[in-house]
Write an enzyme that holds these catalytic residues in place. Structure first.
Site, short mmCIF file in Angstrom:
data_model
loop_
_atom_site.label_atom_id
_atom_site.label_comp_id
_atom_site.label_asym_id
_atom_site.label_seq_id
_atom_site.Cartn_x
_atom_site.Cartn_y
_atom_site.Cartn_z
N GLY A 1 -26.01 85.72 -31.12
CA GLY A 1 -25.94 85.78 -29.66
C GLY A 1 -27.28 85.47 -29.02
O GLY A 1 -27.66 86.08 -28.02
N SER B 1 -25.97 90.97 -33.31
CA SER B 1 -26.46 92.30 -33.62
C SER B 1 -27.59 92.65 -32.66
O SER B 1 -28.67 92.05 -32.75
CB SER B 1 -26.94 92.34 -35.07
OG SER B 1 -27.79 93.44 -35.24
N VAL C 1 -38.06 83.45 -27.66
CA VAL C 1 -38.89 82.40 -27.06
C VAL C 1 -37.97 81.22 -26.71
O VAL C 1 -36.78 81.27 -26.99
CB VAL C 1 -40.00 81.91 -28.04
CG1 VAL C 1 -41.17 82.85 -28.06
CG2 VAL C 1 -39.45 81.69 -29.43
N LYS D 1 -39.84 72.13 -13.63
CA LYS D 1 -40.64 71.38 -14.60
C LYS D 1 -40.41 69.88 -14.37
O LYS D 1 -39.29 69.39 -14.51
CB LYS D 1 -40.23 71.78 -16.02
CG LYS D 1 -40.92 70.97 -17.09
CD LYS D 1 -40.54 71.41 -18.48
CE LYS D 1 -41.12 70.47 -19.52
NZ LYS D 1 -40.62 70.75 -20.87
N PRO E 1 -43.85 62.41 -17.74
CA PRO E 1 -42.93 62.85 -16.68
C PRO E 1 -41.46 62.66 -17.06
O PRO E 1 -41.15 61.87 -17.95
CB PRO E 1 -43.28 61.88 -15.55
CG PRO E 1 -43.64 60.61 -16.26
CD PRO E 1 -44.27 61.01 -17.56
N LEU F 1 -31.40 77.20 -34.25
CA LEU F 1 -32.47 77.26 -35.26
C LEU F 1 -31.92 77.19 -36.68
O LEU F 1 -32.62 76.77 -37.60
CB LEU F 1 -33.28 78.55 -35.07
CG LEU F 1 -34.05 78.64 -33.73
CD1 LEU F 1 -34.71 80.01 -33.59
CD2 LEU F 1 -35.10 77.54 -33.62
C1 LIG Z 1 -42.52 79.53 -31.11
C2 LIG Z 1 -41.28 78.90 -30.57
C3 LIG Z 1 -41.29 78.37 -29.28
C4 LIG Z 1 -40.14 77.76 -28.77
N1 LIG Z 1 -40.17 77.18 -27.52
C5 LIG Z 1 -39.10 76.47 -27.09
C6 LIG Z 1 -39.11 75.81 -25.85
O1 LIG Z 1 -40.06 75.89 -25.08
N2 LIG Z 1 -38.01 75.08 -25.51
C7 LIG Z 1 -36.92 74.98 -26.32
O2 LIG Z 1 -35.98 74.27 -25.99
N3 LIG Z 1 -36.86 75.67 -27.46
C8 LIG Z 1 -37.92 76.39 -27.88
N4 LIG Z 1 -37.85 77.07 -29.06
C9 LIG Z 1 -36.59 77.11 -29.78
C10 LIG Z 1 -35.68 78.15 -29.14
O3 LIG Z 1 -36.32 79.40 -29.10
C11 LIG Z 1 -34.38 78.26 -29.92
O4 LIG Z 1 -33.85 76.98 -30.11
C12 LIG Z 1 -33.36 79.08 -29.17
O5 LIG Z 1 -33.88 80.29 -28.80
C13 LIG Z 1 -32.12 79.29 -30.00
O6 LIG Z 1 -32.32 80.23 -31.00
P1 LIG Z 1 -31.03 80.69 -31.81
O7 LIG Z 1 -30.02 81.17 -30.85
O8 LIG Z 1 -30.67 79.58 -32.74
O9 LIG Z 1 -31.58 81.87 -32.71
P2 LIG Z 1 -31.98 83.40 -32.35
O10 LIG Z 1 -32.49 83.55 -30.97
O11 LIG Z 1 -32.86 83.83 -33.48
O12 LIG Z 1 -30.61 84.18 -32.42
C14 LIG Z 1 -30.03 84.58 -33.65
C15 LIG Z 1 -28.87 85.51 -33.38
O13 LIG Z 1 -28.23 85.79 -34.61
C16 LIG Z 1 -28.00 87.19 -34.68
N5 LIG Z 1 -27.97 87.61 -36.09
C17 LIG Z 1 -28.84 87.28 -37.05
N6 LIG Z 1 -28.50 87.89 -38.21
C18 LIG Z 1 -27.38 88.58 -37.95
C19 LIG Z 1 -26.53 89.43 -38.74
N7 LIG Z 1 -26.77 89.69 -40.03
N8 LIG Z 1 -25.48 90.00 -38.13
C20 LIG Z 1 -25.19 89.77 -36.82
N9 LIG Z 1 -25.96 88.99 -36.04
C21 LIG Z 1 -27.03 88.40 -36.60
C22 LIG Z 1 -29.16 87.80 -33.92
O14 LIG Z 1 -28.86 89.12 -33.50
C23 LIG Z 1 -29.25 86.84 -32.75
O15 LIG Z 1 -28.31 87.19 -31.77
C24 LIG Z 1 -38.97 77.71 -29.56
C25 LIG Z 1 -38.96 78.28 -30.83
C26 LIG Z 1 -40.10 78.87 -31.34
C27 LIG Z 1 -40.06 79.45 -32.71
#
Ligand SMILES: Cc1cc2nc3c(=O)[nH]c(=O)nc-3n(C[C@H](O)[C@H](O)[C@H](O)COP(=O)(O)OP(=O)(O)OC[C@H]3O[C@@H](n4cnc5c(N)ncnc54)[C@H](O)[C@@H]3O)c2cc1C
Length: 505
Positions: A13, A40, A48, A79, A97, A334
Site C-alpha cells: 500500500g 502492513s 520518499v 515543478k 525543462p 520498486l
Molecule cells: C531515495 C529515494 C528517493 C526517491 N525519490 C523519488 C522521486 O523524487 N520521484 C519518484 O518518482 N520516485 C522516487 N523514488 C521512488 C519512489 O519512492 C517509489 O517508486 C514509490 O514510493 C513506490 O514505492 P512502492 O510502493 O513500490 O514501495 P513501498 O513504498 O516500499 O511500499 C511497499 C508496501 O508493501 C507493504 N509490504 C511489504 N512487505 C509486506 C508484507 N510482508 N506484508 C504486507 N505488506 C507488506 C508495505 O507495508 C508497503 O505498503 C525514490 C526512491 C528512493 C529510494
C-alpha cells in the site's frame, strides 16, 4: 478448465500499490473483477518519492481528479523542470525543462538554427528559447494556455508533493471504486506444484487470501516476484555507480522555487524538493567513493540550520527485475527495479506499468504472449530511462574520483548510438517506449555543452543576420510572456495554499 481472472490481489500500500488499485478499479469498473489490497501498517512504506514528471497529471486526471485539488491536498508546489547545479563544475548550472525550445521552421528542428548561429559566433543560451526555463528562473508560474499561439508558449508542468498524502488520495479513489483493503503482514506465499503459480497468501492473523493474479507492490524486497517466484534481478551498477541515499527533511523554502534542484556533491548528488510545508533533502551517493558518515556530514553541512528531520539511509542496487511478470505475478513499483531519482522517473514507471497491465490484462487466464509483451516493453522502457540517466553522469566535468569514474564507464550500445548521432549531426534519436522526448535529450546534451560537430547542411548558406533577428524575436517573446506571469508563490497562495498550524514549518 476455467482460468478466468476474477480475483486480483495487490500486495503493498505504498504509492505503487494504491495507484495500481485506483487505476485498475476505475478501468475495470462493472466488469466483475474483484480487487483486494493487502498492506502492513506495521511495516510501512518507503516514505520518499516527492518529485514527479508531467505524466502524473494525466494519470490522476483520468481518475477524475483536478490539478489544483491535488496540489492543495498533497501540500504540493509546481515543478517546471530540474535544475542541475555544479555538474559542469562549481558555480555553473542549467535547467532541464518540461517543454520545448524555440520554433521549428521549414521542417528543420529549432536546435539546428540555434547551432548554426552558435557556429557563426552568435552564441546564446538555449534556455532563453524555452518558456518553462524562463519561468523557472524567474520563479514565476501560470497554467499553460490550452491553445498556445505558438510553440514558444508550449510548456508542461508537474508537481512536488507529499507522497504519503498522494497515496491517501489514491486509496480514497480505490476504496470508492470497491477495492477491499486488508491491513496485515503476509507471512507466507503458497504456490501450486504444476505451474508454480501463486494460489494463496497466508496472513499473520491466520487468514488465507486466494487470488488468480497477484500484483507485487511490496517495495525493494519483491516479496512475491523475487521471494516466491525468483524472477531474478539485472544489476546495472557497472553504469550507475550510486547505491545509497540519505533522505532528510528541512523547513519550507520561502518562496518555493518552481523546480527540483539537484546539486553535484563529492560522490553523488543532492536533491532539494520544495513542498508547501517542508523541503525534501537527500544525497544519492556511491558507497565505493564515500563513507556513510562522510556523506551524512556533507548533507547536513549543506542543509545547515534548516534541518527538520534527520537523515535516513536507504541502500539500493540500480537495475531491473529480469522478468517483471512471471507466472501469475506482476511487479509494479520498486519491486520491478530501481533507478535513482535523478529525473524523477520511478512514479512515472509505476504509471506505465499500470498502463501496460491494463492493455495486456489476461482476463481469460495467464497467456504467455501477453506476458512476453509486458516483459519486453518493460525492459526497453527501463533501459531507455537508464540510458538517459547515465548520460548525465558521463557528460560531467568535475574532478573528484567519483566523477572521473563516471566519465570512464563503457556506455551501453543503445546510448552510444544516440550520443554518436547527436555528436555527428545533431540528430536526436527517439526509440520506441521512450519516456523522454528529444527536447529532454537536447536539454542534457546542450546543458553539458556537448554540441554537434556540424549543424544541418541545409543551413550552410543561411542569412545569418536574418537568422539572428528571428531568434532574437523568439527570445524577446519568451521574456515578455514571463514578465506577464504571477510569481510561483502568488500562484500557490491564490489557488492551492494550505494553512499550516503555527505558520512556517
Ligand atoms: C531515495 C529515494 C528517493 C526517491 N525519490 C523519488 C522521486 O523524487 N520521484 C519518484 O518518482 N520516485 C522516487 N523514488 C521512488 C519512489 O519512492 C517509489 O517508486 C514509490 O514510493 C513506490 O514505492 P512502492 O510502493 O513500490 O514501495 P513501498 O513504498 O516500499 O511500499 C511497499 C508496501 O508493501 C507493504 N509490504 C511489504 N512487505 C509486506 C508484507 N510482508 N506484508 C504486507 N505488506 C507488506 C508495505 O507495508 C508497503 O505498503 C525514490 C526512491 C528512493 C529510494
Amino acid at each position: 478448465m476455467d482460468n478466468r481472472i476474477r480475483d486480483l490481489v495487490i500486495v503493498g500500500g505504498g504509492t505503487a500499490g494504491w495507484m495500481t488499485a485506483a487505476a485498475l478499479a476505475d478501468h475495470f469498473r462493472g466488469s466483475g473483477l474483484a480487487i483486494t489490497l493487502i498492506e502492513s501498517s506495521a511495516i510501512g512504506t518507503i516514505g520518499v518519492g516527492e518529485a514527479t514528471i508531467p505524466t502524473i497529471r494525466r494519470f490522476y486526471q483520468a481518475l477524475g481528479l483536478r490539478d489544483l485539488d491535488v496540489l492543495k491536498a498533497t501540500h504540493g508546489t509546481v515543478k517546471l523542470g530540474i535544475r542541475f547545479d555544479g555538474w559542469t563544475g562549481d558555480g555553473a548550472g542549467f535547467l532541464h525543462p518540461f517543454g520545448v525550445y524555440g520554433q521549428d521552421l521549414r521542417g528543420i528542428p529549432f536546435h539546428q538554427y540555434w547551432l548554426r548561429l552558435n557556429k557563426a559566433g552568435h552564441a546564446t543560451d538555449l534556455g532563453d528559447y524555452s518558456l518553462a526555463v524562463a519561468l523557472a528562473q524567474a520563479g514565476r508560474f501560470t497554467l499553460p494556455s490550452p491553445n498556445p499561439p505558438s510553440t514558444l508558449s508550449v510548456f508542461d508542468w508537474a508537481l512536488h508533493f507529499d507522497a504519503g498524502l498522494f497515496a491517501q488520495m489514491m486509496r480514497q479513489v480505490a476504496e470508492q471504486r470497491g477495492v477491499r483493503r486488508i491491513d496485515a503482514r503476509i507471512e507466507k506465499v503458497e504456490r501450486r506444484g504444476e505451474d508454480g503459480h501463486i494460489t494463496h497468501l497466508l496472513l499473520d492473523d491466520g487468514r488465507h487470501i486466494a487470488g488468480d493474479l497477484f500484483v507485487d507492490c511490496s517495495g525493494f524486497q519483491g516479496l512475491l516476484i523475487e521471494g516466491a517466484m525468483q524472477a531474478g534481478y539485472e544489476d546495472w551498477s557497472q553504469w550507475l555507480l550510486c547505491d545509497r541515499a540519505l533522505a532528510a527533511q528541512g523547513h519550507a523554502l520561502t518562496p518555493p522555487p518552481p523546480f527540483t534542484r539537484v546539486t553535484a556533491q563529492k560522490a553523488g548528488w543532492r536533491w532539494t524538493i520544495p513542498l508547501q510545508h517542508r523541503t525534501g533533502h537527500g544525497y544519492v551517493y556511491s558507497s565505493r567513493h564515500i563513507s556513510d558518515a562522510d556523506a551524512e556530514a556533507e548533507l547536513l553541512g549543506a542543509i545547515g540550520p534548516d534541518l527538520k528531520m534527520a537523515p535516513r539511509r536507504i541502500a539500493f542496487t540500480p537495475g531491473r527485475r529480469s522478468q517483471a511478470w512471471k507466472g501469475n505475478c506482476v511487479a509494479i513499483g520498486l519491486s520491478s527495479g530501481f533507478l535513482e531519482p535523478l529525473e524523477s522517473t520511478s512514479i512515472a514507471l509505476i504509471e506505465t506499468g499500470i498502463e501496460k497491465l491494463k492493455q495486456l490484462f489476461p482476463r481469460q487466464g495467464i497467456d504467455p504472449y501477453l506476458v512476453d509483451e509486458f516483459n519486453d516493453w518493460s525492459r526497453r522502457e527501463m533501459e531507455r530511462v537508464r540510458d538517459f540517466i547515465i548520460l548525465h553522469y558521463w557528460l560531467n566535468q568535475r574532478g573528484e574520483d567519483f566523477w572521473r569514474d563516471c566519465r570512464a564507464i563503457d556506455l551501453p550500445d543503445t546510448l552510444r548510438h544516440k550520443v554518436e548521432l547527436f555528436r555527428r549531426r545533431g540528430h536526436l534519436v527517439r526509440y520506441r517506449w521512450e519516456m523522454f522526448q528529444p527536447a529532454s535529450w537536447l536539454a542534457i546534451f546542450a546543458g553539458f555543452g556537448f554540441l554537434p560537430e556540424e549543424s544541418d547542411p541545409a543551413l550552410e548558406g543561411a542569412d545569418i543576420a536574418g537568422l539572428r533577428r528571428g531568434l532574437d524575436g523568439m527570445r524577446q517573446a519568451v521574456a515578455q510572456a514571463v514578465a506577464d506571469c504571477p510569481t510561483h508563490q502568488e500562484f500557490i497562495d491564490h489557488y492551492a495554499r494550505v494553512e499550516m498550524p503555527g505558520g512556517r514549518q
